[in-house]
Design an enzyme around this catalytic site. Structure first.
Site, short mmCIF file in Angstrom:
data_model
loop_
_atom_site.label_atom_id
_atom_site.label_comp_id
_atom_site.label_asym_id
_atom_site.label_seq_id
_atom_site.Cartn_x
_atom_site.Cartn_y
_atom_site.Cartn_z
N ASP A 8 3.87 9.29 -2.27
CA ASP A 8 2.70 8.46 -1.93
C ASP A 8 2.27 7.53 -2.76
O ASP A 8 2.38 7.60 -3.91
CB ASP A 8 1.47 9.49 -1.69
CG ASP A 8 0.62 9.11 -0.43
OD1 ASP A 8 0.61 7.98 0.26
OD2 ASP A 8 0.06 10.13 0.24
N HIS B 56 0.70 -1.33 -0.04
CA HIS B 56 0.07 -0.12 -0.15
C HIS B 56 0.86 1.35 0.08
O HIS B 56 0.31 2.02 -0.02
CB HIS B 56 -0.91 0.03 1.27
CG HIS B 56 -2.05 -1.07 1.11
ND1 HIS B 56 -3.35 -0.84 0.51
CD2 HIS B 56 -2.04 -2.42 1.52
CE1 HIS B 56 -3.90 -1.97 0.56
NE2 HIS B 56 -3.18 -2.87 1.20
#
Length: 488
Positions: free
Chosen positions: A372, A164
């Protein structure tokens, strides 16, 4: 969601945190966890992970909670091992390196061994709970070696892994302690998934550079006698459901109070967990530059930065909390007026509905991480907007979401002046352009929802088919609309 698993097998999900059901039988899960919970209910399944407790004496057997078709199994972690595994290796080695921060790597051998030891302990607790036809889906950087430990115990099930957070190029990734052991751990999976093609390509580069495997087909690699697949699966949100929440939130007390306090000023919003990867320091500098460079906006805008505390037991995070609070205070003291506070900075969590309403109220969403994996705040901001009068998303080109949301104003968060210019451009953008950009992004969110992500991964894992390219990868809008430039 269709049923991608065989009728005789369960879905087994492993994650660091497990959203246990409340006393009324419901869970407090949100976003990603909702999709995983729905898949578990569909097939009947097991959700296994850490209990959230650290203890001085660990029970070998996990605690079991039955909730309808889902069995929750959670394991306590020894207090010392938790410090080594989580506070240590996971968040002082894996997290900084995966976010391209070589300068923040701080870990010793005991922490490295603690990380692998906890993974071994979890595997030994999980193995007796598995059936031969179960499909196993392991999540995130805490459990990279878990499949290898399960294989060591004789597990022959299909096992998938999803990361993730970003995965860096080999020159950066190879700085990780026990890099070779981690890479070998990845090769024990049947499918390794990432948010973006870039992250998946970085991982392939690592394999080839270390001579750990060779390609044998589209997205398929072989290591010894084992074949596994690598793919990009960008996680989405339930855009229509979030939009409905945002519409309903206009009556929320927090949203009403915020609207009243704004008077006629326009809202700029940033929402991030407190973390150095989120670029909050650079964002405040850019906003301050925007105010100094655009005096016509003085007392006409308010920047709300919502930043819940995170990992307060890690020294770097404690220091960062003080630094950002001081920075926001300095900006207010030097830029503010008697009747105007330029930045409202809060360190607490805001409820789901209130947050959706604040997104909808905002004219500008500032989502500018330094790095990110995806960033769902960007997607939620878009989904929350009023289609008749939408706000503008300013998005870092280093967030995974930029591959789908390229109708945002894309910025380099390290470039203070260009980001400041993008804020001014967003506030001055004509209505028709705002609507066009919003429609492009909302269509993409609807085409790749959270259920699509979940089903897409499981389909590849259980069928052995090659992963398909991400649905929006490469479908960029024109550079005139895509990239933020300084005005003029």
């Amino acid at each position: 969601m269709e049923r991608p698993l065989g009728a005789s097998g369960r879905l087994v999900v492993i994650s660091n945190r497990v959203p246990l059901p409340a006393k009324d039988g419901n869970s407090s899960a949100g976003g990603l966890a909702v999709a995983l919970e729905a898949a578990l209910k569909q097939h009947g399944g097991l959700w296994f992970g850490w209990s959230g407790r650290t203890v001085d004496q660990v029970e070998n057997a996990p605690q079991i909670i039955e909730a309808g078709k889902i069995t929750f199994a959670v394991l306590d972690v020894h207090r010392k091992d938790f410090d080594l595994f989580y506070t240590g290796f996971a968040n002082r080695a894996l997290w900084p390196i995966c976010h391209y921060r070589l300068d923040l790597l701080q870990v010793d051998r005991s922490q490295t061994e603690g990380y692998f030891r906890v993974n071994r302990t979890f595997a030994e607790a999980l193995a007796p709970l598995l059936g031969p036809d179960d499909t196993i889906w392991i999540h995130d950087y805490h459990f990279i070696p878990l499949a290898a430990e399960l294989r060591r115990l004789g597990c022959r099930n299909r096992i998938g892994f999803f990361l993730h957070i970003p995965w860096p190029p080999s020159d950066i990734a190879s700085a990780l302690p026990a890099y070779g052991r981690l890479q070998n751990g990845f090769t024990a999976y049947d499918l390794v998934g990432f948010h973006t093609k870039q992250d998946a390509d970085n991982f392939r580069q690592c394999l080839l550079r270390e001579n750990l495997g060779f390609p044998v087909g589209d997205g398929e690699y072989q290591v010894g006698g084992h074949r596994f697949r690598i793919g990009a699966f960008p996680v989405g949100i339930d855009a229509d459901a979030f939009a409905e929440t945002a519409r309903a939130a206009e009556r929320n007390p927090t949203v009403r109070r915020m609207r009243e306090s704004m008077e006629k000023r326009r809202l700029i919003i940033g929402v991030d967990r407190l973390d150095y990867s989120k670029g909050i320091k650079e964002r405040i500098e850019s906003y301050s530059c925007f105010i100094r460079s655009n005096p016509q906006f003085r007392n006409k805008v308010v920047y709300l930065q919502v930043t819940p505390k995170s990992r307060s037991d890690v020294p770097e995070y404690k220091r960062m909390q003080h630094q950002i609070a001081e920075q926001a205070g300095w900006a207010n003291g030097n830029l503010g007026e008697v009747d105007w506070t330029p930045i409202r900075y809060i360190n607490k969590t805001i409820g789901h509905m209130a947050l959706a309403g604040l997104y909808r109220m905002a004219r500008v969403g500032l989502v500018t991480p330094l790095r990110d994996g995806m960033n769902l705040v960007a997607k939620e901001f878009v989904a929350a907007q009023d289609e008749n009068d939408p706000g503008v998303l300013i998005l870092s080109r280093f967030a995974g979401a930029m591959h789908e949301l390229d109708a945002a104003l894309l910025v380099n968060p390290y470039d203070t002046e260009t980001t400041a210019a993008a804020i001014a451009r967003a506030l001055e953008m004509p209505l028709e352009e705002r609507r066009e950009r919003w429609r492009t992004m909302m269509d993409r969110l609807r085409g790749n929802g959270i259920d699509d992500w979940c089903q897409g991964f499981l389909d590849v894992l259980t069928s052995g088919k090659s992963p398909v390219p991400p649905p929006q990868e490469g479908r960029h809008v024109s550079s005139r609309r895509r990239v933020a430039h300084a005005p003029g």
